[in-house]
Motif scaffolding. Sequence first.
Motif, short mmCIF file in Angstrom:
data_model
loop_
_atom_site.label_atom_id
_atom_site.label_comp_id
_atom_site.label_asym_id
_atom_site.label_seq_id
_atom_site.Cartn_x
_atom_site.Cartn_y
_atom_site.Cartn_z
N LEU A 239 32.67 114.29 -106.06
CA LEU A 239 31.74 114.55 -104.98
C LEU A 239 32.44 115.72 -104.06
O LEU A 239 31.75 116.82 -103.66
CB LEU A 239 31.48 113.26 -104.18
N ILE A 243 31.03 119.84 -103.59
CA ILE A 243 30.43 120.21 -102.63
C ILE A 243 31.28 120.92 -101.68
O ILE A 243 30.66 121.90 -101.07
CB ILE A 243 30.03 118.88 -101.88
N ALA A 246 31.37 124.58 -103.11
CA ALA A 246 29.98 125.25 -103.02
C ALA A 246 29.77 125.82 -101.37
O ALA A 246 29.42 126.68 -101.05
CB ALA A 246 29.03 124.50 -103.55
N ALA A 247 30.09 124.66 -100.40
CA ALA A 247 29.81 125.05 -99.23
C ALA A 247 30.74 125.94 -98.80
O ALA A 247 30.31 127.22 -98.11
CB ALA A 247 30.14 123.79 -98.45
N THR A 313 34.99 110.39 -99.01
CA THR A 313 34.41 111.78 -99.48
C THR A 313 34.16 112.39 -98.19
O THR A 313 34.49 113.69 -98.15
CB THR A 313 33.13 111.74 -100.56
N LEU A 317 36.01 116.15 -97.09
CA LEU A 317 35.31 117.39 -97.20
C LEU A 317 35.62 118.45 -96.30
O LEU A 317 36.22 119.51 -96.72
CB LEU A 317 33.80 117.05 -96.97
#
Lengths: 456, 344
Positions: A239, A243, A246-247, A313, A317
Motif C-alpha cells: 500500500l 501510494i 504516485a503521490a 501504512t 507514508l
Amino acid sequence: MTDASNAAPLREKKSLLVVDARTKKRNAAEARFKMYGIIAITLGLLFLAVLLTTIISRGTGAFTQTFISVPVELREDKLDKKGNRNLEDIKKVSTFGYNPLLGDALSAVIAEGGFTTEITKSKELRKLLSSSAVGQMRAYVIENTDQIGQTVTFDFFASSRVDGYIKGRVTREDLARDKNLSAEHLDLVDQMIEAGVVRKKFNPSFIFGADASESRPEQAGLGVSMLGSLFMMLVVLFLALPIGVAASIYLEEFAPKNRLTDLIEVNISNLAAVPSIVFGILGLAFFIQFCGGYLGIAAMKASAPLVGGLVLTLMTLPTIIISTRAALKAVPPSIRDAALGVGASKMQTVFHHVLPLAAPGILTGTIIGLAQALGETAPLLLIGMVGYIASNYPDSVLSGFTDPNSAMPAQIFEWAKRADPAFYERAWGGIIILLVFLMTMNIIAILLRRRFERRW
Amino acid sequence: MSFLKLTASAVAIAAVSAPAFARDNVQVAGSSTVLPYASIVAEAFGENFDFPTPVVESGGSSAGLKRFCEGVGANTVDVANASRAIREKEIKACADNGVTDIMEVRIGYDGIVFASDIDGATFEFTPADWFNALSPKVLVDGAIIDNPNQTWADVNPAFPAQQIAAFIPGTKHGTREVFEEKVLAVGCETTGALKAMEAAGMSEDDAEDACIKVRTDGLSTDIDGDYTETLARIDANKDGIGVFGLAFYENNTDKLQVATMSGVTPTTESISTGEYPVSRPLFFYVKKAHIGVIPGLKEYAEFFVSDEVAGPDGPLAEYGLVSDPELALTQEAIANEQTIASGS
C-alpha cells in the motif's frame, strides 16, 4: 578604514614562525573543539557498546534451553483402555491423564541412574519439567497411535526454574520461599547433569515457536508474532510504496505550484512528525470501530495484522513520500529537458527516465520506512495486538492477514510485563532478533544505495 | 487520494475474506489480573481440544467489559475477564447494544499482598497501620488532623523508622478498589476515624469517601502500569512497600518478602479459608448468544472451571489462584447456561 591605516605602524613586527598569543588562543580553541567532537563520539560509542553488551549478555540465554530426556512408557491401560486404537477414544484422554505416566517415567529415570533424592511424589517430581511435557506426549500419541504400549524417549523442556538454575539466574537461596521448586530439586538436577540426562542446547522453538502462557516461559517463541510482523510489512509495502510513489510523482512533476499544493506539502511534513500512538487511536476508531463495526467488514477486527498493516501504512507514508520526493528532485532537470526535447510526453519522461534514475533513492527510503514500521509498538497496543495472542500459526496466507496475531515488538513488550523472570530473558532475546532484522534491512538499504546511486 | 485508495483496497481485501461469523477461535479480552489464568487455560484448551487456541487480550476489566458490551457478532469478543463483578451500569450498556444474556462465571479468588524488598525490614501490618500511613487526615488524640506521619515508626512504634513509601495500584485498576475497601475503609473504622468524622458533622457517605482517600504529598505513589513496574520501583527505592497480586509475589520470592496482614501470612490456603482478609473474586463473562455459533466457546467455559483446571490441584492454583470452594455450583451453572438477570 582610516583606523586601520593608523593602527598599522603600531603593530609589532614578528616572525611568522613565532606563535603569538592570539594565534595560540585560536589554535587552542580549535584543539578544544576537536576534543569536544572526539568526546561526543566516544560517549556515543560507549553508550552503543553498553547497550549492545547488555542486550547480548542478557538476551543470548534465551536462545538455548535446558532439556531433560525421559523415556516414557506409553501404557495402554491409561491411554487406550479399550485397546482398539480408535483415535476418538484416544483423544478423550486429556493432558491431565498423562501426568501419572510422566511421574512414573521420572521415578524410573531416578531409579535407573541411581540418583539419591528425598523427592518421591509424582507431583513434586514433575516440577522439574515444563508443564508443556504432557501436551507434547499427547500430541505425539495422537500422531503415532501405533506407539501406544511402547517406551518412547522424549526431550522435554525443563521448567523455567531448572533452566534458570543451569543458566545461573536461580540459586538455592532464591528458592528458599519459592513454591515452584526447592533446593532438593536442584540436588537432583546436579546428579542428572552428571549423568547426561539434563542438557542445555540450542532451542529453535524460541525463534520459530508460538507464544506460551504465563506458566511456561520455557516454551514461548517469537515465530508466530514474526509472521504477524511479516504480514503487516506486506500490507505496508503493497500500500505505502505505490501510494507514496504516485503521490510524490504527482506532487513533484505534475502538480501546479499553488497554495493548495503548498498546504499539502506542509501537511505531509507535519504528518511525518505525528506521534505513532495517534495513528493507533485512528486505527481503532476508523478501521476497527467504523469499518469493522459500523460498515460490518469482517476482516477489519482487533488484533488482525491487516489492520495493524493499515495503521503502519499511514505512519510510513509520509516517510516514503518525503524520501521519494527528495530522490526525484535529485534527478537533474537536464535529463527531463533532454527527454522532452526529443519529443517524449511528460509521462514518458517521468516513467522512462526520471523514475528509473530515482529508484535507488526511493527503495532506500522505503526500506528505512519499513524498518521503522517493523519496530513500532505503540499503535499496535491500541488495536489489540498485545496479550496472549500469538498462539496459533495462521492456516493460510489469507488468514495470515485476518487471524489475530501479535507483532515482534508487541510480543517483546508483552514478555517484559509478565511475572516470571524467565520471560524477561526472552524479551531480551526477542530484542536481539528484532535488531538483527532491522540491521539487515538497513544494510540492504545502504548496499542498494552504494550499488545503484548515481552522482551528477 | 491516499485515503480513498486505502479504504478501497481495505474493502477489496475484506470482500475476499469470509462473511460475518467466520471466526473459528474464541476471543477473550479484559482484566490483566485474569490474563495469566486465562492464558494458561487457553493454552491447555488448545492442547486438549481440536479447536484453535483462544486469543486472550489484556487491557483492564472496564475496557474488556466495554468491548464485551459493544454488541453481538464476530467482531465482538465472546468472553470478558474481570477482576470485579459486572456493574449495573455495564449490564444496562450491554442490553442497549443487544447483549442481553450474559453468563457470569466466578473462577476463584485472588489475594492482594503487601511486599517489600527482600533485604529490608519485615512488617506485620493491620489495616489501621495502612490507614494511618496513607490517609490525608487521621485521628490523633480524639481530633481529626492532617496526617503527620512520615515514617513507619510514626504510624506504629513497633515498626522501624523507615520512610513511608507506598506503591499502590492506580485508580483504573480493579485492585485499587479492593485495597480501598478491605484495607483503608477497615482501617478507618478500627482507628475510630470514621466515627470521629461523623461526629464532626460529616454525612455517612462523605465520611466513607474521606476514609478511602490517599495522601498526595508524595509518600504514596499510584502505579498505573502493572506489577512489573511496582517491582521496579521497589528495586530502586529499598524503603518502598508495594501492593501485588499473590501470583506475582510467588513468582518473585527471590526479590520480595511479604508482610502479614492482621497476623496472617497470605497463602492460597489462608485466602481460601478467608483468614487472610484482602482478597477478591475473579470472574469472566460469556455472551450466551455466541454459544453454538463460535465453535468451542462453551467447551472453553466448561474447561476453565473444571476440577482438573480450576480445582485446588490444578494448574491455576499452582500459579497462584485461590480455588473456589463452590466450584461445583459454577460448573452446573455453565452446563445449564444460566444467565444473570438482565436490566434488573
